[in-house]
Scaffold this active site. Sequence first.
Site, PDB file in Angstrom:
ATOM      1  N   ASP A  56       0.775  -1.405  -0.210  1.00 40.93           N
ATOM      2  CA  ASP A  56       0.502   0.129   0.389  1.00 40.93           C
ATOM      3  C   ASP A  56       1.008   1.306   0.023  1.00 40.93           C
ATOM      4  OD1 ASP A  56      -3.128   1.252   0.267  1.00 40.93           O
ATOM      5  OD2 ASP A  56      -1.965   1.923   2.569  1.00 40.93           O
ATOM      6  N   GLU A  77       1.510  -0.709  -5.692  1.00 48.49           N
ATOM      7  CA  GLU A  77       0.813   0.203  -5.734  1.00 48.49           C
ATOM      8  C   GLU A  77       1.686   1.664  -5.183  1.00 48.49           C
ATOM      9  OE1 GLU A  77      -2.968   2.741  -4.167  1.00 48.49           O
ATOM     10  OE2 GLU A  77      -1.307   2.487  -2.819  1.00 48.49           O
TER      11      GLU A  77
HETATM   12  C1  NOJ Z   1      -4.506   2.808  -0.418  1.00 53.22           C
HETATM   13  C2  NOJ Z   1      -5.137   1.780  -0.661  1.00 53.22           C
HETATM   14  O1  NOJ Z   1      -5.675   1.728  -2.211  1.00 53.22           O
HETATM   15  C3  NOJ Z   1      -6.461   3.099  -0.650  1.00 53.22           C
HETATM   16  O2  NOJ Z   1      -7.923   2.273   0.086  1.00 53.22           O
HETATM   17  C4  NOJ Z   1      -6.313   3.393   1.574  1.00 53.22           C
HETATM   18  O3  NOJ Z   1      -7.247   4.443   1.584  1.00 53.22           O
HETATM   19  C5  NOJ Z   1      -4.638   4.011   0.946  1.00 53.22           C
HETATM   20  N1  NOJ Z   1      -3.934   3.317   0.665  1.00 53.22           N
HETATM   21  C6  NOJ Z   1      -4.599   4.296   2.498  1.00 53.22           C
HETATM   22  O4  NOJ Z   1      -4.023   3.626   3.453  1.00 53.22           O
END
Ligand code: NOJ
Length: 538
Positions: free
Chosen positions: A218, A284
């Site tokens: 993440d 991500e």
């Molecule tokens: C990316 C995640 O996909 C999202 O759902 C989340 O709110 C943020 N990161 C913060 O962790």
Amino acid sequence: MTQHHPDRTTGEPAHWWRDAVVYQVYVRSFADSDGDGIGDLPGITSRLPYLRDLGVDALWLTPFYTSPQHDHGYDVADYRDVDPLFGTLADADELVARTHELGLRLIVDVVPNHTSNEHAWFRAALEAGPGSPERARYLFRDGRGADGSEPPNNWQSVFGGPAWTRVEDGPGEAGQWYLHLFDSTQPDLDWRNPEVGDLFEDVLRFWLERGVDGFRVDVAHGLLKEEGLRDQVRGDEAGDAPHAMVERVVQDEPMWDQPEVHEVYRRWHKVLADYPGDRMSVAEAWTRGTPGALARYVRDDEMSQAFNFAWLLAPWSAGAFAEVITTTFASLEDVDAIPTWVLSNHDVVRHTTRYGGGPQGLARARAATLTMLALPGASYLYQGEELGLEQVDVEPAFRQDPSWFRTGEPGRDGCRVPIPWSGSEAPFGFGPGTDQPWIPQPATWSPLSVAAQTRTAGSTLELYRSALATRRTFAHTAGDHVEMLDLGEDVLAFHRGPLTVALNCGTAPVPVPAGEVIASSGDLPGGVLPPDTAVWLR
Ligand code: NOJ
């Protein structure tokens, strides 16, 4: 050893994740085993045969760890336990075991940029006060202005409003501020503190030992902030600067994509390599700047993959899609990595709706997916897209996205509505209860349920099943070379080895290219490729 192409260079078997189709499970909304209206791990385990039969290779689960759920699990209070809402560690073990028995792989989410404000470390930091080693695990700073009442810098939260919240240091005493790039319940860790790196190495090892096959990381580009935490120079402060200058200034991001972040992934690469079975990681990373910025995350000694969000951000246009494909391959050339593709996830508007909704949005979504699935590399699918679900306009009373609370904008709840499995009314087999689940499902979903679409000719579910089965016949052999074809400005077309793919983004039918049709996203009446339709030929 070259990480990405062992098959081509040494004859070793390819990495399993190289051409994998990974299905994203949004844990709260996939399947509910206990009737509380919220999805859980035993629910997922019970539905694994569905995923095997759909034909995917792996599942990625969104966070199911102990969490107060302010951001639905992306606010982790204990990285080594399961939230009671979703089950127990024994349920997680059972899920891993069953996934493997069915020949599937399991990827879990790791959330290293921030913890929950209910994590033991953050509680201790509040308790211990300014200057303590407990505070040094996060980014606490004194405020600006004579009385420290101004935030330490001008950064904004991704979810809206300032990225800083002030705490009390002593009863009723306004104290320091802490940084949170997301919600105020998600304090950012200080990755320059070695204790933080050690914590996450332990977390990775904890789940690797339980048998998970990989991690979705993440906010992978956010862990390190520019030292000094200076103000961000914003576009609106660039005045009448020439265009290039404005571009540079708009992209001034001292909070994202700092070079030091790559040290973290080099360390993680070594951690994963300690375990048998080809464990993987996928970043991500919403990098902007040059296309090469994303490629840096998948260098040979870093992550296995990074989500490529370019297509998901592109408008419905053959030219835009072609540009996405060529830029993606060009950007990865130097690092010898393979691409990934994705059209929907739990943070964006479902692609049926992005492409206009209704029958046309669905036709376009099916065509885009079929085209994506022909490309070399891994494809990520988001639960419910195989049913052609649209974004739901969730009533304000049911919205739960923290960005809704911070900005008053609708937020992401509309793509997180629980899956319809069967039956003619809510909860459509999502769980054993009779009530609506945590976000109400639209009554119109009855014909979209898994049961309603199974063995129904022309259904979106059957399109996904047959496309995934056909993909298996060429995924490992068609090679990585994609040659773009010119079939007019409204048609995206390419060759990949023996495969020809065409997607008609225009408004008039075009001739179907030569070859034997092996898949199409819609009917091909009279040998033409209608608008909003894609075809695979051999
Ligand atoms: C990316 C995640 O996909 C999202 O759902 C989340 O709110 C943020 N990161 C913060 O962790």
